[in-house]
Write an enzyme that holds these catalytic residues in place. Structure first.
Site, short mmCIF file in Angstrom:
data_model
loop_
_atom_site.label_atom_id
_atom_site.label_comp_id
_atom_site.label_asym_id
_atom_site.label_seq_id
_atom_site.Cartn_x
_atom_site.Cartn_y
_atom_site.Cartn_z
N CYS A 84 59.17 -35.45 35.82
CA CYS A 84 59.03 -34.20 35.03
C CYS A 84 58.44 -33.07 35.86
O CYS A 84 58.31 -31.95 35.37
CB CYS A 84 58.19 -34.46 33.80
SG CYS A 84 58.61 -35.98 32.98
N HIS A 339 61.46 -29.15 27.02
CA HIS A 339 61.10 -29.78 28.30
C HIS A 339 62.35 -30.33 28.98
O HIS A 339 62.58 -31.53 29.00
CB HIS A 339 60.07 -30.89 28.03
CG HIS A 339 59.58 -31.60 29.25
ND1 HIS A 339 59.59 -31.04 30.51
CD2 HIS A 339 59.07 -32.85 29.40
CE1 HIS A 339 59.10 -31.92 31.37
NE2 HIS A 339 58.78 -33.02 30.73
#
Lengths: 395, 162
Positions: A84, A339
């Protein structure tokens, strides 16, 4: 060599479910405004890096894909992956390329097209970003579960509650509602969070960031290039720290903090000349990695916005809203903005530029007095952390 | 293949569907891939031999005494691969836990499962399923490591309250 590196162009796609575009089109959506704000063309770029975690999406050779679609061929490139934090890794590559003197103008692109796969497959694949063999294969850890282990430990140690975690979601939705690029542009209340179904106890649906398609892009320049091009609107990268954690959570000392984040923060503060004992005094605001609600609170502590064990009080006292001690995630954060794994770190850089140059949308512009903004981007569960400090004045 | 895709394939000649929410046209990939990795455990065989006897085995560097769990065959402190296998005492203290409600599809056959991390009395920490009532867990909960057979048919360690 360039002592200083500036962000001179930015672009951001709409985050969300983007069934209307393919990967290359989604990339161009953020690349085009990045070129326009920098007043540059693809041929001007010396090197580009693409942050992308992939596996749930069809195209793997994204640098080549955009080299073709956006006329960047034959310039040098690479795809970078740090779960991420892949977007910050792309910024890192551009930053170090310019700092070392290898490039004068670099482009960092982050992109993820997560919804090319059905949700269950994404849930399966994203749970594999830790120790695949010891923790996923036998125990089916999911991404929310990894962080839930931290959320539980934090509640047990400091007495924070699920309601405290819900407050983070409420804040980030409040600001997401004011961000036209956010996936969720809707305010919520604490009840909504508390009544939503459990995903991984103690996290409920509204404690979790969503599965998102999106891209973000920045163009970085050397100090010399900034002068040569006469760039007026820019922000400088004042410091960047990077840390790595163990693959297995069972090899970690504690679960109320991320060691890689503390390590990265120390490096970044040192580089940027920020007093590590009171960094909030030097910053106008921050973007922290709120993939879930509890990690935002843990980030306050790892970044030393408050003492260990007091992060939940910051949100309880609304000190991370605009006007508080330090505004955090006033673009909606990962929670409400969305995200798209590889794009998140670059999106944070875009937000730092917008905030510092006072270009944020109405209702979510922080007061800019100190001229510095922090971005904290975590890959996996503290498997990687990038902390980057942006500033109006170079060091 | 999805019925709608099949129908469109027959009618239009392409594997396409219109996304219900956005109305955008989607191509449905014809190249389905099943993933199953083949992972070497050659150097940690004693771990599995131990598990068959109900033991939890870790590795220990003969030179510096560092214990590794999960086991590893090289000691980066000593640059040495002279390790021995040691049995861990199967008791410890629970440090944190969660309950996985939304599961990966490959764990679809299981009910929501609690996962815990415990610190073994011998030093290392261990992450495993918690075979007990998560609602009854208290801070400082003592736990034991036991070996059970999974629905898939293989043996694996788990944690249980004492």
């Amino acid at each position: 060599m360039s002592e200083n590196v500036a962000v001179i162009g930015i672009g951001h796609s709409k985050f969300g479910t983007r069934k209307d575009v393919n990967t290359a089109e989604l990339c161009w959506e953020s690349m085009k405004p990045a070129f326009e704000t920098a007043n540059l063309e693809p041929k001007d770029i010396d090197f580009f890096a693409v942050g992308n975690a992939g596996i749930w999406s069809s195209e793997a050779a994204i640098p080549a894909l955009v080299a073709e679609y956006a006329d960047l061929a034959p310039k040098g490139s690479m795809r970078v992956e740090a779960a991420c934090a892949s977007g910050s890794a792309a910024v890192r590559v551009g930053y170090t390329a310019i700092k070392s003197g290898i490039a004068d103008l670099a482009l960092a692109l982050g992109v993820e097209k997560m919804q090319e796969s059905p949700n269950p497959n994404v849930i399966e694949l994203i749970g594999r970003f830790g120790s695949y063999f010891w923790e996923f294969e036998n125990f089916g850890l999911t991404f929310p579960a990894y962080y839930a282990l931290h959320g539980t430990a934090y509640m047990m140690k400091y007495g924070a509650t699920e309601e405290d975690y819900a407050r983070v979601a409420v804040k980030n939705h409040y600001y997401g509602a004011k961000n036209p690029y956010a996936q969720f542009q809707k305010e919520i209340d604490i009840e909504t969070v508390l009544k939503s179904p459990y995903i991984a106890w103690p996290f409920k649906l509204f404690d979790c960031s969503p599965i998102t398609d999106g891209s973000a892009c920045v163009i970085l320049a050397s100090e010399e290039k900034v002068k040569e091009l006469g760039i007026e609107e820019k922000v400088w990268i004042l410091g960047q720290g990077v840390g790595t954690g163990t693959a297995n959570l069972s090899r970690r000392e504690e679960f109320t903090s991320l060691a890689s984040a503390r390590y990265a923060a120390e490096q970044a503060y040192k580089m940027a000349g920020i007093d590590i004992d009171n960094p909030a005094n030097y910053l106008d605001g921050a973007n922290v990695h709120d993939c879930f609600t509890a990690p935002e609170i843990i980030a306050y502590e790892d970044l030393r916005f408050c003492k260990r064990g007091e992060g939940y009080k910051l949100i309880r006292d609304e000190q991370t809203y605009i006007g508080g001690k330090i505004p955090v995630n006033v673009d909606g954060g990962l929670k409400a903005k969305g995200h798209p794994i590889g794009a998140t770190g670059v999106s944070q850089a875009v937000e730092a530029y917008k905030q510092l140059l006072q270009k944020a949308e109405p209702g979510r512009q922080a007061d800019i007095n100190k001229g510095r903004w922090l971005a904290h981007n975590v890959g996996g569960t503290g498997h990687y952390t990038y902390v980057t400090i942006y500033g109006l004045e170079k060091r | 293949m999805d019925e709608k895709v099949k129908k469109n394939l027959e009618e239009f000649g392409f594997p396409v569907i219109v996304d219900e929410r956005s109305g955008a046209m989607q191509w449905v990939d014809m190249r389905e891939l099943r993933l199953r990795y083949i992972i070497s455990i050659e150097n940690i065989k004693p771990f599995y031999e131990g598990l068959r006897e109900g033991k939890l085995m870790a590795t220990k560097c003969k030179k510096c005494g560092r214990i590794f769990f999960p086991p590893q065959k090289d000691c980066p402190s000593c640059f040495d691969s002279d390790i021995e296998w040691v049995e861990m005492k199967k008791e410890g203290t629970l440090e944190t836990m969660t309950v996985v409600f939304v599961k990966p599809p490959s764990f679809g056959q299981y009910d929501p499962y609690p996962v815990a991390i415990a610190k073994l009395d011998d030093g290392p920490k261990i992450l495993a399923w918690y075979n007990g009532d998560p609602q009854q867990v208290k801070p400082g909960q003592r736990v034991k490591v036991q070996v059970s057979r999974r629905k898939e048919g293989y043996l694996m360690y788990e944690l249980a309250p004492i």
